[in-house]
Every structure is written in structure tokens, then in C-alpha cells.
Design a protein around this motif. Sequence first.
Motif, short mmCIF file in Angstrom:
data_model
loop_
_atom_site.label_atom_id
_atom_site.label_comp_id
_atom_site.label_asym_id
_atom_site.label_seq_id
_atom_site.Cartn_x
_atom_site.Cartn_y
_atom_site.Cartn_z
N LYS A 1 0.84 -1.20 0.00
CA LYS A 1 0.00 0.00 0.00
C LYS A 1 0.88 1.25 0.00
O LYS A 1 0.65 2.20 -0.75
N ARG A 2 1.91 1.24 0.84
CA ARG A 2 2.84 2.36 0.90
C ARG A 2 3.65 2.49 -0.39
O ARG A 2 3.96 3.60 -0.83
N LYS B 1 1.52 4.18 -2.96
CA LYS B 1 1.34 5.58 -2.58
C LYS B 1 2.60 6.39 -2.87
O LYS B 1 2.53 7.53 -3.34
N TRP C 1 -5.09 -9.50 -2.12
CA TRP C 1 -5.03 -8.13 -1.62
C TRP C 1 -4.55 -7.19 -2.73
O TRP C 1 -5.12 -6.13 -2.95
N ASN D 1 -6.43 -3.90 -4.66
CA ASN D 1 -5.89 -2.62 -4.18
C ASN D 1 -4.96 -1.95 -5.19
O ASN D 1 -3.93 -1.40 -4.83
N MET E 1 -1.45 -7.58 2.95
CA MET E 1 -0.38 -7.16 2.05
C MET E 1 0.99 -7.49 2.62
O MET E 1 1.97 -7.53 1.91
#
Length: 201
Positions: free
Chosen positions: A27-28, A31, A63, A67, A178
Amino acid sequence: MEKIALFIDGANLYSATKSLGFDIDYKRLLKEFQGRGYVLRAFYYTTLVEETEYSSIRPLLDWLDYNGYSVVTKPAREFTDSQGRRRVRGNMDIELAVAAMELADHVDHIVLFSGDGDFRSLVEAVQRKGVRVTVVSSIHTQPPMIADELRRQADVFLDLVDLQAKVGRDPADRSGRMQETPRFLERRAPAPAPDDDTADS
């Protein structure tokens, strides 16, 4: 705004971060690169062992799929080496290269998460189309995960050590699919990492 495509060689990135002693928080990671431009696509490539350990990587892939990542898989072939150890053979180099060439006309910048020297000619071909290429791997592993010829060919080389603070998983955060690692890639059980090192500063 610069259009970016991410191409993640799952097995290669996993091996590199394992050697460096941290896990990727995907996720990071997404981003971080969304902050650098418009991420048109983020591909994650991995082979799958279909039978016994198939489920160990499935939560991560599910996941990623939900995402913002495009997950590309194919079955891996299992075999026994001369010492009688179970091995898994299979890579996604061709699939990744074909997709990168197809997308090269639609992006300004490709970020390749792999140290595999076989990708040098792909990087060169994409650059001839006017696309900048950043390669993400590490020279801090023993031996270095990044092939020298790939590092020299890239427009930019980003070391995972320098990205760790931005895309690494917080050791205190043990939740979230994740963060699960594809265990089928582990050749042998790794030594447990100490939890009480210099995490607090």
C-alpha cells in the motif's frame, strides 16, 4: 504529470527484501510512486506452485488484486535437484517484457523492481522509445541482487535500502494481508529476525 508504470518481479523483489531484512508494504509502495506521477498501471508478476503451498501466496495476491495492482501469474514447475532437495522453477521474464513493450508507447517512465540482468535488453529497447527507466533493487545484499549491466543501463537506479523508510512495513504492524510473504519462495526456514533491535529511535 508524468505517466508511470510499475513492473514488479515478485520473486526477485521478495528475495532482495528478505536479504535486507524487511518486508514491503505494498500500500505504501503504491502511494510512494503515486506521489511521483500518475501511475497508469502497477503489475505484480509471480509464478504459483499449484498444489500444496498454493494458498500461502494467495492472500497477498488477492489483496494486491483489490488494491490497485494488476496481478499476473503462471504455474511454476517443481523438480528435485541432484541433492534431493525440492526446487521450484519458473520465471515471468517474457510476460513482463511483452507487457512493458506494449505499454512503452503510453507512459513516460517505467519503474522495474528487479535486479535480473536478463532485463538489460528490455530496458534498452524501452529507452529507444523515449521512455525513462528506473530500476529498483539493491547493491547491499551479499551478493548484490542487482546485475551490474542492468544498473548501468537504467536511467536511474534506486536502492531498496534508500526506499525502505518509505515502502517498508512497520515492524509493529503485524496485520494486513499485504504483509504476508510468499512462503513457497523460501528454500529453507530463515533464522527468526530479532524484534528488539534499533526499531525505536
